[in-house]
Design a protein around this motif. Structure first.
Motif, PDB file in Angstrom:
ATOM      1  N   SER A 197       0.832  -1.201   0.000  1.00 60.19           N
ATOM      2  CA  SER A 197       0.000   0.000   0.000  1.00 60.19           C
ATOM      3  C   SER A 197       0.865   1.250   0.000  1.00 60.19           C
ATOM      4  O   SER A 197       0.595   2.219  -0.728  1.00 60.19           O
ATOM      5  CB  SER A 197      -0.925   0.004   1.222  1.00 60.19           C
ATOM      6  OG  SER A 197      -1.841  -1.068   1.170  1.00 60.19           O
ATOM      7  N   ARG A 198       1.900   1.217   0.841  1.00 64.88           N
ATOM      8  CA  ARG A 198       2.793   2.377   0.911  1.00 64.88           C
ATOM      9  C   ARG A 198       3.463   2.641  -0.438  1.00 64.88           C
ATOM     10  O   ARG A 198       3.582   3.787  -0.879  1.00 64.88           O
ATOM     11  CB  ARG A 198       3.853   2.135   1.977  1.00 64.88           C
ATOM     12  CG  ARG A 198       4.771   3.323   2.220  1.00 64.88           C
ATOM     13  CD  ARG A 198       4.004   4.488   2.780  1.00 64.88           C
ATOM     14  NE  ARG A 198       4.841   5.665   2.934  1.00 64.88           N
ATOM     15  CZ  ARG A 198       4.380   6.853   3.291  1.00 64.88           C
ATOM     16  NH1 ARG A 198       3.087   7.033   3.517  1.00 64.88           N
ATOM     17  NH2 ARG A 198       5.204   7.877   3.410  1.00 64.88           N
ATOM     18  N   ALA A 199       3.864   1.557  -1.100  1.00 64.48           N
ATOM     19  CA  ALA A 199       4.550   1.702  -2.382  1.00 64.48           C
ATOM     20  C   ALA A 199       3.644   2.320  -3.438  1.00 64.48           C
ATOM     21  O   ALA A 199       4.054   3.219  -4.190  1.00 64.48           O
ATOM     22  CB  ALA A 199       5.052   0.339  -2.855  1.00 64.48           C
ATOM     23  N   VAL A 200       2.382   1.856  -3.515  1.00 64.77           N
ATOM     24  CA  VAL A 200       1.486   2.376  -4.546  1.00 64.77           C
ATOM     25  C   VAL A 200       1.084   3.819  -4.225  1.00 64.77           C
ATOM     26  O   VAL A 200       0.892   4.644  -5.140  1.00 64.77           O
ATOM     27  CB  VAL A 200       0.238   1.461  -4.706  1.00 64.77           C
ATOM     28  CG1 VAL A 200      -0.753   1.634  -3.557  1.00 64.77           C
ATOM     29  CG2 VAL A 200      -0.446   1.730  -6.041  1.00 64.77           C
ATOM     30  N   ILE A 201       0.989   4.164  -2.944  1.00 64.54           N
ATOM     31  CA  ILE A 201       0.678   5.539  -2.559  1.00 64.54           C
ATOM     32  C   ILE A 201       1.813   6.474  -2.984  1.00 64.54           C
ATOM     33  O   ILE A 201       1.581   7.574  -3.504  1.00 64.54           O
ATOM     34  CB  ILE A 201       0.413   5.630  -1.042  1.00 64.54           C
ATOM     35  CG1 ILE A 201      -0.947   4.987  -0.713  1.00 64.54           C
ATOM     36  CG2 ILE A 201       0.435   7.085  -0.567  1.00 64.54           C
ATOM     37  CD1 ILE A 201      -1.203   4.810   0.773  1.00 64.54           C
ATOM     38  N   GLU A 202       3.051   6.027  -2.774  1.00 64.58           N
ATOM     39  CA  GLU A 202       4.199   6.846  -3.178  1.00 64.58           C
ATOM     40  C   GLU A 202       4.227   7.024  -4.695  1.00 64.58           C
ATOM     41  O   GLU A 202       4.552   8.109  -5.201  1.00 64.58           O
ATOM     42  CB  GLU A 202       5.493   6.199  -2.685  1.00 64.58           C
ATOM     43  CG  GLU A 202       5.689   6.263  -1.184  1.00 64.58           C
ATOM     44  CD  GLU A 202       5.716   7.686  -0.664  1.00 64.58           C
ATOM     45  OE1 GLU A 202       6.349   8.549  -1.306  1.00 64.58           O
ATOM     46  OE2 GLU A 202       5.091   7.955   0.383  1.00 64.58           O
ATOM     47  N   GLN A 203       3.868   5.942  -5.432  1.00 65.72           N
ATOM     48  CA  GLN A 203       3.812   6.046  -6.892  1.00 65.72           C
ATOM     49  C   GLN A 203       2.774   7.071  -7.322  1.00 65.72           C
ATOM     50  O   GLN A 203       3.025   7.909  -8.209  1.00 65.72           O
ATOM     51  CB  GLN A 203       3.461   4.693  -7.502  1.00 65.72           C
ATOM     52  CG  GLN A 203       4.616   3.728  -7.637  1.00 65.72           C
ATOM     53  CD  GLN A 203       4.171   2.472  -8.372  1.00 65.72           C
ATOM     54  OE1 GLN A 203       3.577   1.579  -7.782  1.00 65.72           O
ATOM     55  NE2 GLN A 203       4.448   2.425  -9.654  1.00 65.72           N
ATOM     56  N   ALA A 204       1.597   6.993  -6.694  1.00 61.69           N
ATOM     57  CA  ALA A 204       0.512   7.899  -7.058  1.00 61.69           C
ATOM     58  C   ALA A 204       0.869   9.341  -6.737  1.00 61.69           C
ATOM     59  O   ALA A 204       0.535  10.265  -7.507  1.00 61.69           O
ATOM     60  CB  ALA A 204      -0.769   7.491  -6.324  1.00 61.69           C
ATOM     61  N   LYS A 205       1.556   9.554  -5.615  1.00 57.92           N
ATOM     62  CA  LYS A 205       2.000  10.908  -5.274  1.00 57.92           C
ATOM     63  C   LYS A 205       2.917  11.449  -6.368  1.00 57.92           C
ATOM     64  O   LYS A 205       2.800  12.610  -6.783  1.00 57.92           O
ATOM     65  CB  LYS A 205       2.720  10.903  -3.919  1.00 57.92           C
ATOM     66  CG  LYS A 205       1.782  10.831  -2.729  1.00 57.92           C
ATOM     67  CD  LYS A 205       2.512  10.495  -1.450  1.00 57.92           C
ATOM     68  CE  LYS A 205       3.555  11.522  -1.080  1.00 57.92           C
ATOM     69  NZ  LYS A 205       4.192  11.196   0.225  1.00 57.92           N
ATOM     70  N   GLY A 206       3.816  10.604  -6.857  1.00 56.91           N
ATOM     71  CA  GLY A 206       4.720  11.026  -7.919  1.00 56.91           C
ATOM     72  C   GLY A 206       3.971  11.401  -9.189  1.00 56.91           C
ATOM     73  O   GLY A 206       4.318  12.385  -9.865  1.00 56.91           O
ATOM     74  N   VAL A 207       2.925  10.621  -9.510  1.00 63.18           N
ATOM     75  CA  VAL A 207       2.114  10.914 -10.702  1.00 63.18           C
ATOM     76  C   VAL A 207       1.439  12.271 -10.567  1.00 63.18           C
ATOM     77  O   VAL A 207       1.465  13.104 -11.489  1.00 63.18           O
ATOM     78  CB  VAL A 207       1.060   9.799 -10.914  1.00 63.18           C
ATOM     79  CG1 VAL A 207       0.060  10.213 -12.010  1.00 63.18           C
ATOM     80  CG2 VAL A 207       1.736   8.493 -11.289  1.00 63.18           C
ATOM     81  N   LEU A 208       0.823  12.516  -9.408  1.00 62.70           N
ATOM     82  CA  LEU A 208       0.115  13.783  -9.196  1.00 62.70           C
ATOM     83  C   LEU A 208       1.076  14.970  -9.180  1.00 62.70           C
ATOM     84  O   LEU A 208       0.748  16.055  -9.696  1.00 62.70           O
ATOM     85  CB  LEU A 208      -0.668  13.726  -7.880  1.00 62.70           C
ATOM     86  CG  LEU A 208      -1.872  12.768  -7.857  1.00 62.70           C
ATOM     87  CD1 LEU A 208      -2.488  12.719  -6.463  1.00 62.70           C
ATOM     88  CD2 LEU A 208      -2.925  13.188  -8.891  1.00 62.70           C
ATOM     89  N   MET A 209       2.245  14.774  -8.600  1.00 63.78           N
ATOM     90  CA  MET A 209       3.240  15.848  -8.569  1.00 63.78           C
ATOM     91  C   MET A 209       3.644  16.229  -9.986  1.00 63.78           C
ATOM     92  O   MET A 209       3.814  17.420 -10.308  1.00 63.78           O
ATOM     93  CB  MET A 209       4.464  15.411  -7.753  1.00 63.78           C
ATOM     94  CG  MET A 209       4.187  15.308  -6.258  1.00 63.78           C
ATOM     95  SD  MET A 209       5.493  14.433  -5.353  1.00 63.78           S
ATOM     96  CE  MET A 209       6.872  15.590  -5.541  1.00 63.78           C
TER      97      MET A 209
END
Length: 235
Positions: free
Chosen positions: A183-195
């Motif tokens: 979960s932590r990994a996919v959240i970090e990925q999504a944050k990168g996408v939004l950034m």
């Protein structure tokens, strides 16, 4: 085979029960099968575990054992529950004349039980439950052989239950840790996408996902996974 040899065979069979990559229910099911085959007079067996004020059948061999256990749980008392709570051996030679649990014995005769033996499962100075052995015959466990064999099985069962329970909890903990890491990994990925897409910083990206989670009543990791997957589909 003499009694000493029979007990040695019991220990050998119980020591060969594998714990790795098996559920607690599966392990205890095998243990009750061994007990049913090995204890003189046994027709059905079960393992009652006591957790706080709650008692439940963790495994059973023979529907008669499960029915007898559940009659006790309904009333909150009976030989298996009392053996597990008090750490004492309780033998009933004839349910028709037993006076200690009158309501229970009257009902258990209806499911075919005529005699029983309940052995506490000792662990670290206390009892974690009971091994329950049932028969349709009176005085099926009156011999010393039956009680000695049952004692040997109960001691081994207590160790297996404790070890299997610990193994089961460890497996559940590892599974939860793995889910948390994923979960932590996919959240970090999504944050990168939004950034990258919206020109926001990491904290703002997280707030965007949290707002979406609350608005759509979905878990944060599911929102994050959707963002990552939508980006992958466009590539």
């Amino acid at each position: 085979m003499g009694q000493t040899g029979r007990v040695q065979e019991l220990w050998r069979a119980l020591s060969q029960v594998a714990l790795a990559d098996r559920s607690l229910d599966d392990v205890l099911g095998e243990v009750t099968d061994i007990a049913a085959r090995s204890i003189p007079g046994a027709e059905a067996t079960s393992i009652t575990l006591v957790r706080g004020d709650k008692a439940f059948t963790a495994a059973h061999t023979g529907e008669m054992a499960l029915a007898a256990d559940e009659l006790q749980y309904e009333r909150g008392y009976g030989p298996c529950m009392d053996a597990g709570r008090a750490g004492v051996v309780l033998r009933v030679d004839d349910m028709r004349t037993e006076q200690r649990w009158r309501e229970y014995t009257a009902r258990v005769l209806e499911v075919g039980v005529r005699s029983s033996l309940s052995m506490p499962l000792p662990y670290q100075g206390s009892s974690i439950g009971a091994l329950n052995i049932y028969s349709t015959q009176p005085a099926a466990f009156a011999s010393q052989d039956s009680e000695e064999a049952a004692t040997a099985v109960a001691e081994a069962v207590a160790v297996l239950v404790a070890n299997a329970d610990a193994h089961d909890r460890l497996g559940a903990h590892a599974h939860n840790m793995r889910l948390a890491m994923e979960s932590r990994a996919v959240i970090e990925q999504a944050k990168g996408v939004l950034m990258a897409q919206q020109g926001v910083d990491a904290e703002q990206a997280f707030e965007v996902m949290r707002d979406a989670s609350q608005r759509y009543n979905r878990k944060l990791r599911d929102i994050a996974r959707g963002i990552v997957e939508s980006t992958q589909r466009r590539q």
